[in-house]
Motif scaffolding. Structure first.
Motif, short mmCIF file in Angstrom:
data_model
loop_
_atom_site.label_atom_id
_atom_site.label_comp_id
_atom_site.label_asym_id
_atom_site.label_seq_id
_atom_site.Cartn_x
_atom_site.Cartn_y
_atom_site.Cartn_z
N PHE A 1 0.84 -1.19 0.00
CA PHE A 1 0.00 0.00 0.00
C PHE A 1 0.88 1.24 0.00
CE2 PHE A 1 -2.21 -3.53 1.81
CZ PHE A 1 -3.48 -3.47 1.25
N TYR A 2 0.74 2.07 -1.02
CA TYR A 2 1.54 3.28 -1.19
C TYR A 2 0.66 4.49 -0.86
CZ TYR A 2 4.41 0.12 -4.02
OH TYR A 2 5.18 -0.93 -4.47
N VAL A 3 0.96 5.19 0.22
CA VAL A 3 0.24 6.41 0.54
C VAL A 3 0.81 7.49 -0.38
CG1 VAL A 3 -0.37 8.08 2.32
CG2 VAL A 3 -0.07 5.66 2.93
N VAL A 4 -0.03 8.07 -1.24
CA VAL A 4 0.48 9.00 -2.24
C VAL A 4 0.08 10.45 -2.01
CG1 VAL A 4 0.75 7.27 -4.04
CG2 VAL A 4 -1.38 8.53 -3.87
N ASP A 5 -1.00 10.66 -1.28
CA ASP A 5 -1.43 12.04 -1.08
C ASP A 5 -2.27 12.14 0.18
OD1 ASP A 5 -1.67 14.74 -1.58
OD2 ASP A 5 -2.74 14.51 -3.47
N VAL A 6 -2.15 13.27 0.87
CA VAL A 6 -2.94 13.56 2.06
C VAL A 6 -3.38 15.01 2.00
CG1 VAL A 6 -2.91 13.77 4.59
CG2 VAL A 6 -1.74 11.85 3.50
N PRO B 1 -6.96 -3.54 10.58
CA PRO B 1 -6.39 -4.13 9.36
C PRO B 1 -5.21 -3.35 8.80
CG PRO B 1 -8.78 -4.18 9.26
CD PRO B 1 -8.42 -3.34 10.45
N VAL B 2 -5.28 -2.02 8.79
CA VAL B 2 -4.15 -1.25 8.27
C VAL B 2 -2.97 -1.29 9.23
CG1 VAL B 2 -4.80 1.07 9.09
CG2 VAL B 2 -3.50 0.81 6.97
N SER B 3 -3.23 -1.42 10.53
CA SER B 3 -2.10 -1.51 11.47
C SER B 3 -1.31 -2.79 11.26
CB SER B 3 -2.57 -1.39 12.93
OG SER B 3 -3.22 -2.55 13.37
N VAL B 4 -2.01 -3.86 10.87
CA VAL B 4 -1.31 -5.12 10.57
C VAL B 4 -0.37 -4.92 9.37
CG1 VAL B 4 -1.62 -7.50 9.73
CG2 VAL B 4 -3.06 -6.61 11.60
N ASP B 5 -0.88 -4.28 8.31
CA ASP B 5 -0.04 -4.03 7.14
C ASP B 5 1.06 -3.02 7.44
OD1 ASP B 5 -0.84 -5.79 5.07
OD2 ASP B 5 -2.67 -4.65 4.80
N TRP B 6 0.77 -2.01 8.26
CA TRP B 6 1.79 -1.03 8.65
C TRP B 6 2.94 -1.75 9.38
CZ3 TRP B 6 1.93 4.43 8.21
CH2 TRP B 6 2.94 5.06 8.95
N ASN B 7 2.59 -2.58 10.35
CA ASN B 7 3.61 -3.27 11.14
C ASN B 7 4.37 -4.32 10.34
OD1 ASN B 7 3.37 -1.89 13.66
ND2 ASN B 7 1.42 -2.93 13.99
N ALA B 8 3.78 -4.79 9.26
CA ALA B 8 4.46 -5.73 8.37
C ALA B 8 5.26 -5.00 7.29
CB ALA B 8 3.44 -6.67 7.71
N HIS B 9 5.33 -3.67 7.39
CA HIS B 9 6.05 -2.81 6.43
C HIS B 9 5.47 -2.89 5.03
CE1 HIS B 9 8.89 -2.14 9.64
NE2 HIS B 9 9.01 -3.44 9.78
N ASN B 10 4.15 -3.10 4.96
CA ASN B 10 3.46 -3.12 3.68
C ASN B 10 2.74 -1.81 3.37
OD1 ASN B 10 4.21 -5.77 3.08
ND2 ASN B 10 2.48 -6.59 4.23
N VAL B 11 2.86 -0.82 4.25
CA VAL B 11 2.34 0.53 4.00
C VAL B 11 3.55 1.43 3.85
CG1 VAL B 11 0.96 2.44 4.88
CG2 VAL B 11 0.24 0.08 5.34
N LEU B 12 3.69 1.99 2.66
CA LEU B 12 4.87 2.79 2.34
C LEU B 12 4.49 4.25 2.14
CD1 LEU B 12 6.52 0.37 -0.26
CD2 LEU B 12 6.83 0.43 2.22
N LEU B 13 5.41 5.12 2.54
CA LEU B 13 5.21 6.57 2.43
C LEU B 13 6.26 7.16 1.49
CD1 LEU B 13 4.78 7.29 6.24
CD2 LEU B 13 2.97 7.05 4.53
N PRO B 14 5.92 8.26 0.82
CA PRO B 14 6.92 8.91 -0.04
C PRO B 14 7.97 9.62 0.82
CG PRO B 14 4.94 10.23 0.04
CD PRO B 14 4.63 8.96 0.81
N ARG B 15 9.17 9.67 0.32
CA ARG B 15 10.25 10.33 1.06
C ARG B 15 10.15 11.86 1.04
NH1 ARG B 15 14.14 6.74 2.44
NH2 ARG B 15 14.28 4.91 1.13
#
Length: 177
Positions: A42-47, A110-124
């Motif tokens: 999961f790539y967070v692209v905009d907020v 559900p998103v915390s599981v993916d976050w902790n598994a490093h499957n949620v990525l943020l742009p640098r």
């Protein structure tokens, strides 16, 4: 975890929102989070995060949605928020508004599981990343002063996994971020 490059193709787009009703500085924020998903990453692209009355945020959301034609933002709304959903529809914004049957903590699991598994990525390189990360990492689900970005992220993630929230016997323990 961070990404430097988005997938070129084969991804799905989810947008989650959390709405406030006031532009006052002591109010909650209205937030939209855009997430791309490809092969379970999961790539967070905009907020977008703003303290604004609903019509002002609706205009910012319309601009965001123009970049992602056909994507309907997912929003977990309480029963008292039906009027805002109707206002957004009158302004030309179609929402996937889901009744909030659980609290933000449960919806974030559900998103915390993916976050902790490093499957949620943020742009640098985005200016919102530090504040976003800080809010996510400090989220407890118990009276947090700021949790709007977490709820919008959970809604975007939920729209991409397309599964109801699991509850009951055999459920994984609730995890913090």
């Amino acid at each position: 975890c961070f990404y430097d490059k988005l997938p070129d193709s084969g991804y799905r787009v989810g947008i989650g929102i959390d709405l406030s009703y006031s532009g006052k500085t002591y109010s909650d924020f209205s937030v939209a989070v855009v997430v791309l998903e490809k092969q379970g990453v999961f790539y967070v692209v905009d907020v977008i995060k703003m303290q604004a009355e609903a019509p002002v945020f609706a205009q910012a959301l319309k601009k965001l949605l123009a970049r992602y034609p056909g994507v309907r933002p997912r929003w977990h709304r309480s029963g008292t928020e039906m009027g805002v959903a109707q206002l957004f529809q009158q302004l030309g914004i179609r929402l996937d508004d889901v009744p909030a049957t659980t609290d933000k903590f449960v919806r974030a699991q559900p998103v915390s599981v993916d976050w902790n598994a490093h499957n949620v990525l943020l742009p640098r390189d985005q200016p919102w990343v530090d504040a976003f990360t800080s809010e996510v990492l400090s989220f407890t689900g118990v009276g947090d002063k700021h949790d709007d970005q977490v709820d919008a992220l959970a809604s975007a993630h939920d729209s991409l996994i397309q599964k109801p929230l699991a509850r009951g016997v055999g459920q994984n323990p609730l995890l913090p971020f």
